[in-house]
Design a protein around this motif. Sequence first.
Motif, short mmCIF file in Angstrom:
data_model
loop_
_atom_site.label_atom_id
_atom_site.label_comp_id
_atom_site.label_asym_id
_atom_site.label_seq_id
_atom_site.Cartn_x
_atom_site.Cartn_y
_atom_site.Cartn_z
N VAL A 54 0.84 -1.20 0.00
CA VAL A 54 0.00 0.00 0.00
C VAL A 54 0.87 1.25 0.00
O VAL A 54 1.84 1.34 0.75
N THR A 55 0.51 2.22 -0.84
CA THR A 55 1.00 3.58 -0.69
C THR A 55 -0.22 4.38 -0.24
O THR A 55 -1.30 4.25 -0.82
N GLU A 56 -0.06 5.16 0.82
CA GLU A 56 -1.22 5.80 1.43
C GLU A 56 -1.87 6.86 0.54
O GLU A 56 -3.04 7.18 0.73
N LYS A 57 -1.12 7.41 -0.43
CA LYS A 57 -1.68 8.43 -1.31
C LYS A 57 -1.26 8.15 -2.75
O LYS A 57 -0.20 7.59 -2.99
N ALA A 58 -2.07 8.59 -3.67
CA ALA A 58 -1.71 8.49 -5.09
C ALA A 58 -0.76 9.61 -5.49
O ALA A 58 0.04 9.45 -6.41
N GLU A 59 -0.85 10.75 -4.80
CA GLU A 59 0.01 11.89 -5.13
C GLU A 59 0.51 12.55 -3.86
O GLU A 59 -0.28 12.85 -2.95
N TYR A 60 1.81 12.77 -3.83
CA TYR A 60 2.46 13.44 -2.70
C TYR A 60 2.98 14.79 -3.18
O TYR A 60 3.37 14.95 -4.33
N GLY A 61 3.03 15.74 -2.26
CA GLY A 61 3.54 17.06 -2.57
C GLY A 61 5.04 17.17 -2.28
O GLY A 61 5.66 16.25 -1.75
N LYS A 62 5.58 18.32 -2.63
CA LYS A 62 7.01 18.59 -2.42
C LYS A 62 7.38 18.42 -0.95
O LYS A 62 6.70 18.95 -0.07
N ASN A 63 8.45 17.66 -0.70
CA ASN A 63 8.99 17.40 0.64
C ASN A 63 8.01 16.70 1.59
O ASN A 63 8.21 16.68 2.79
N GLU A 64 6.95 16.14 1.04
CA GLU A 64 6.00 15.38 1.86
C GLU A 64 6.53 13.96 2.05
O GLU A 64 7.01 13.35 1.09
N PRO A 65 6.49 13.41 3.26
CA PRO A 65 6.98 12.04 3.47
C PRO A 65 6.17 11.03 2.64
O PRO A 65 4.95 11.12 2.57
#
Length: 193
Positions: A54-65
């Motif tokens: 699992v990846t908790e999100k489909a899209e991560y923002g800049k410098n987001e873990p």
Amino acid sequence: MYKIGFLVSLIVLYLCLVSCQQKVDRKVDTEPSDTKPLDTKAQAIEEDFVYRLVTEKAEYGKNEPIKIYAELEYTGEKDEIEIFHSASPFSFPMVETTRNFEIGYGMDTPLLSTKLRKGEPLRAEYWGSGGYTSEDKKEYVDFISQIMNQEFPEGRYIVNGSADFYVKANEKTEQKKNYNLKLQVEFKVNNTN
């Protein structure tokens, strides 16, 4: 004269077909890949084991873990079972598809064992990865250095996760039953957030 006209007609027909084919190919090549939804969860079942990635999100923002985890659950008849594995039964190698860079996942390889209780998943989180040599190109070294600092550059990533372990199929003969379950999940990093 008839032969020349026929030959010219065949050539014109051939050029039209090739031209049409090239237009179709160009249309497919330029179609944005962002229209396909990302697979953020995957599950595989093999005999008495369920492996989840699992990846908790489909899209991560800049410098987001980046939050990725794997689970292995025993569903067999016994109350618990012992599995044997390297430092972890899980690995998280990746490919960044925008640049086509592979992100390796190194691990110590001692022989360890873990007892899985029926219905209680063993869970491990992604903690970082990557490595390079002095022979790698600067662009790759810079990219991997960011990954190693857990600062993912903008791009699209595919996690090629696996659960690799074995159980003793026969206690008396110590015969092994190997398992190597593989799954993929995807995520994007968008540095404009």
